[in-house]
Design a protein around this motif. Structure first.
Motif, short mmCIF file in Angstrom:
data_model
loop_
_atom_site.label_atom_id
_atom_site.label_comp_id
_atom_site.label_asym_id
_atom_site.label_seq_id
_atom_site.Cartn_x
_atom_site.Cartn_y
_atom_site.Cartn_z
N VAL A 41 0.61 8.44 -0.28
CA VAL A 41 0.23 7.19 0.38
C VAL A 41 -0.05 6.10 -0.65
CG1 VAL A 41 -1.45 6.07 1.90
CG2 VAL A 41 -0.64 8.37 2.42
N GLN A 42 -0.76 6.46 -1.71
CA GLN A 42 -1.10 5.48 -2.75
C GLN A 42 0.13 5.00 -3.50
OE1 GLN A 42 -3.93 7.84 -4.97
NE2 GLN A 42 -5.67 6.71 -4.15
N ALA A 63 0.45 2.12 -0.01
CA ALA A 63 -0.84 1.45 -0.06
C ALA A 63 -1.03 0.53 -1.25
CB ALA A 63 -1.97 2.50 -0.06
N THR A 64 -0.10 0.53 -2.21
CA THR A 64 -0.30 -0.31 -3.39
C THR A 64 0.79 -1.34 -3.58
OG1 THR A 64 0.81 1.34 -4.77
CG2 THR A 64 -1.58 1.50 -4.60
N TRP A 109 -0.03 8.22 7.17
CA TRP A 109 -1.06 7.33 7.71
C TRP A 109 -1.19 7.55 9.21
CZ3 TRP A 109 -5.13 4.56 6.60
CH2 TRP A 109 -5.61 3.65 7.54
N PRO A 163 -6.16 6.09 1.63
CA PRO A 163 -6.41 4.66 1.39
C PRO A 163 -5.86 3.82 2.53
CG PRO A 163 -4.63 5.48 -0.01
CD PRO A 163 -5.23 6.68 0.65
N ASP A 164 -6.56 2.75 2.85
CA ASP A 164 -6.14 1.84 3.91
C ASP A 164 -5.12 0.86 3.34
OD1 ASP A 164 -5.78 -0.02 5.88
OD2 ASP A 164 -7.86 -0.70 5.94
N PRO A 165 -3.84 0.99 3.68
CA PRO A 165 -2.84 0.09 3.10
C PRO A 165 -2.95 -1.32 3.63
CG PRO A 165 -1.85 1.44 4.79
CD PRO A 165 -3.26 1.95 4.62
#
Length: 220
Positions: A59-60, A64-65, A108, A119-121
């Motif tokens: 996800v990161q 999310a980044t 997610w 992490p909240d994207p």
């Protein structure tokens, strides 16, 4: 040694991402990841502390980044609203075609089944959209009635939901054309409104954002 470890981490992450995107988190095991990557299951636990850790890393990595989009976001030679539109096409393309990004989106959606905080994207997306809209307002390219932060909080979930639902209903090939339709509906509400009484002989044109043509694909 560091390069070898980096290569191992990357191969594990990409293998896991493809599996998560194809079959979901619950149906993917550590053994599946090790088999797809050609590494041992011990390598998964060593580098990512298990399936939960590698899910967070997926996800990161892209979802999310969006570090790979930093150059487009920061390109001050392009008007802010046009940057926002361009970024939306890049993200839509990644959500449709890039395995790691697709896996991040699916993870997610399945976050309730993952025993680790993801992490909240959308916080990052919303902050970036707010900044671009604020920049557009400073240079007179935004409707005076539009509030950047409030608008970003609406645009981001609307865009993400639009991409997900369009793919589900029509397939990935339709996303670009539908996104063009979406912006053609959305942009007029963001642009400055023309003067109600323009000077005689003058046209009340407002800045416009160029939309990529049908079939456009990101080069990033």
């Amino acid at each position: 040694m560091q390069e070898r470890a980096k290569a191992t981490r990357r191969s594990l992450l990409e293998a896991a991402a493809r599996l998560f995107a194809e079959q979901g988190y619950a149906a993917t095991s550590v053994n599946d990841i090790s088999a797809r990557s050609g590494r041992t299951s011990g390598a998964v636990y060593f580098h990512y502390a298990g399936k939960e850790g590698i899910a967070v890393a997926v996800v990161q990595d892209r979802f999310a980044t969006w570090s790979q989009l930093a150059a487009r976001y920061a390109d001050e030679a392009v008007p802010p609203v046009e940057r926002l539109v361009g970024l939306s096409y890049d993200i839509a393309y990644a959500l449709a075609e890039d395995p790691v990004t697709r896996a991040g989106a699916r993870l997610w959606a399945e976050r309730a089944t993952i025993n680790a905080p993801l992490p909240d994207p959308f916080a990052l997306w919303t902050a970036a959209t707010t900044r671009l809209l604020a920049q557009a307002r400073l240079v007179g390219h935004l409707n005076a009635q539009v509030r950047p932060a409030r608008t970003a909080r609406t645009l981001v979930p609307a865009f993400f939901g639009f991409c997900v639902l369009t793919e589900a209903l029509e397939g990935t090939a339709a996303v670009t054309d539908r996104l063009t339709d979406w912006w053609q509906l959305t942009l007029p509400s963001l642009r400055p409104q023309p003067e109600t009484r323009p000077p005689a002989g003058a046209s009340a044109n407002s800045p416009s954002s160029s939309l990529p043509p049908p079939g456009w694909r990101s080069s990033s």
